[in-house]
Design an enzyme around this catalytic site. Structure first.
Site, PDB file in Angstrom:
ATOM      1  CD  GLU A   1       0.258  -9.394  -1.658  1.00 31.75           C
ATOM      2  OE1 GLU A   1       1.348  -9.920  -1.369  1.00 31.75           O
ATOM      3  OE2 GLU A   1       0.153  -8.200  -2.002  1.00 31.75           O
TER       4      GLU A   1
ATOM      5  CB  ILE B   1       3.356  -3.054  -7.337  1.00 26.04           C
ATOM      6  CG1 ILE B   1       2.818  -4.316  -8.035  1.00 26.04           C
ATOM      7  CG2 ILE B   1       2.519  -1.831  -7.718  1.00 26.04           C
ATOM      8  CD1 ILE B   1       1.467  -4.765  -7.535  1.00 26.04           C
ATOM      9  NE  ARG B   2       4.468   4.250  -6.974  1.00 25.79           N
ATOM     10  CZ  ARG B   2       4.026   4.775  -5.817  1.00 25.79           C
ATOM     11  NH1 ARG B   2       2.966   4.313  -5.226  1.00 25.79           N
ATOM     12  NH2 ARG B   2       4.655   5.777  -5.282  1.00 25.79           N
TER      13      ARG B   2
ATOM     14  CB  CYS C   1       5.324  -4.082  -0.967  1.00 27.83           C
ATOM     15  SG  CYS C   1       5.787  -2.907  -2.241  1.00 27.83           S
TER      16      CYS C   1
ATOM     17  CG  HIS D   1       2.848  -6.881  -3.891  1.00 22.22           C
ATOM     18  ND1 HIS D   1       1.965  -6.296  -3.016  1.00 22.22           N
ATOM     19  CD2 HIS D   1       3.653  -5.893  -4.335  1.00 22.22           C
ATOM     20  CE1 HIS D   1       2.217  -4.999  -2.936  1.00 22.22           C
ATOM     21  NE2 HIS D   1       3.236  -4.729  -3.733  1.00 22.22           N
TER      22      HIS D   1
ATOM     23  N   GLY E   1       0.858  -1.167   0.000  1.00 20.75           N
ATOM     24  CA  GLY E   1       0.000   0.000   0.000  1.00 20.75           C
ATOM     25  C   GLY E   1       0.899   1.223   0.000  1.00 20.75           C
ATOM     26  CD  GLU E   2       1.922   5.106  -1.574  1.00 23.59           C
ATOM     27  OE1 GLU E   2       2.871   5.701  -1.004  1.00 23.59           O
ATOM     28  OE2 GLU E   2       2.045   4.561  -2.678  1.00 23.59           O
ATOM     29  CB  SER E   3       5.343   2.906   3.651  1.00 24.58           C
ATOM     30  OG  SER E   3       5.957   3.781   2.739  1.00 24.58           O
TER      31      SER E   3
ATOM     32  NE  ARG F   1       7.696   5.454   0.631  1.00 22.18           N
ATOM     33  CZ  ARG F   1       6.815   6.443   0.500  1.00 22.18           C
ATOM     34  NH1 ARG F   1       7.123   7.658   0.878  1.00 22.18           N
ATOM     35  NH2 ARG F   1       5.632   6.203  -0.027  1.00 22.18           N
TER      36      ARG F   1
HETATM   37  N1  GLN Z   1       5.552   2.659  -3.075  1.00 22.53           N
HETATM   38  C1  GLN Z   1       4.937   2.252  -1.849  1.00 22.53           C
HETATM   39  C2  GLN Z   1       5.580   2.937  -0.645  1.00 22.53           C
HETATM   40  O1  GLN Z   1       6.650   3.419  -0.763  1.00 22.53           O
HETATM   41  C3  GLN Z   1       5.008   0.750  -1.682  1.00 22.53           C
HETATM   42  C4  GLN Z   1       4.331   0.093  -2.853  1.00 22.53           C
HETATM   43  C5  GLN Z   1       3.608  -1.170  -2.513  1.00 22.53           C
HETATM   44  O2  GLN Z   1       3.400  -1.525  -1.366  1.00 22.53           O
HETATM   45  N2  GLN Z   1       3.175  -1.828  -3.559  1.00 22.53           N
HETATM   46  O3  GLN Z   1       5.004   3.011   0.382  1.00 22.53           O
END
Ligand code: GLN
Length: 198
Positions: free
Chosen positions: A179, A141-142, A86, A177, A54-56, A113
């Site tokens: 999952e 993913i990112r 992630c 990921h 998600g977004e940390s 990140r």
């Molecule tokens: N880019 C997100 C972060 O820095 C992490 C991406 C993810 O969990 N898929 O928080």
């Protein structure tokens, strides 16, 4: 006996993690009750803990604001297992290189990140993981990369020469990921393959 698995449910692939931990549990002879964590009071009853991507920034903020961070601390101190993926990995790290993420400092790594850059924002590839006999289909993913690891951290996988999966005692962290593929082997590794699962 049934195990209780808590999935931090701020954002990210919550139901995918619930399914993966249930499958890994079944394969190891355990019923797993998977619950969502949005407020304090849930983690203390959990045997297993999962922190999704998600977004940390958002995840760390909620964990501190709701008093869940302190409960995760206690969970880890009690030797109970955690899988952090992630953004989850970023949140548990010692330092994320970004002051907007107040990390929990439970995993002795520093991370960067979104470190794979624009062209490789999201990608997938077979990844050799220590403890698995066949490569894992890893979806990034990112994703963050792990910059430095402490002495007690074991590297489980590398991509382009940089660590992307690590274990320190009862915490397993991945930059990818696990999952998102119908493949519960990373969940199996985190919770059932080192004597942590009960
Ligand atoms: N880019 C997100 C972060 O820095 C992490 C991406 C993810 O969990 N898929 O928080």
């Amino acid at each position: 006996m049934a195990l209780k698995a808590g999935v931090v449910a701020v954002q990210g692939d919550v139901s995918e993690h619930q399914r993966a931990i249930q499958r890994a549990g079944t394969a190891n002879g355990h019923d797993v009750e998977a619950v969502e964590i949005r407020q304090s009071g849930v983690v203390p009853d959990c045997d297993l803990l999962l922190i999704p991507g998600g977004e940390s920034t958002a995840i760390s903020r909620l964990l501190h604001r709701e008093g869940i961070a302190a409960e995760i601390n206690d969970h880890v101190a009690a030797g109970r297992p955690v899988l952090a993926t992630c953004a989850g990995l970023i949140v548990l790290s010692r330092d994320s290189g970004d002051e907007r993420v107040e990390t929990l400092d439970l995993l002795d790594v520093t991370v960067e990140r979104n470190a794979f850059g624009r062209q490789r924002d999201s990608f997938e590839g077979p990844l050799e993981v220590r403890g698995l006999s066949e490569p894992f289909p890893a979806v990034f993913i990112r994703a963050p990369v792990i910059d430095t690891v402490g002495d007690s951290v074991e590297m489980l996988a590398e991509f382009d020469g940089r660590p992307v999966a690590v274990r320190e005692d009862n915490i397993l962290g991945t930059a990818f990921h696990p999952e998102l593929r119908e493949d519960p082997r990373i969940h199996d590794l985190a919770f059932f393959q080192d004597g942590q699962g009960r």
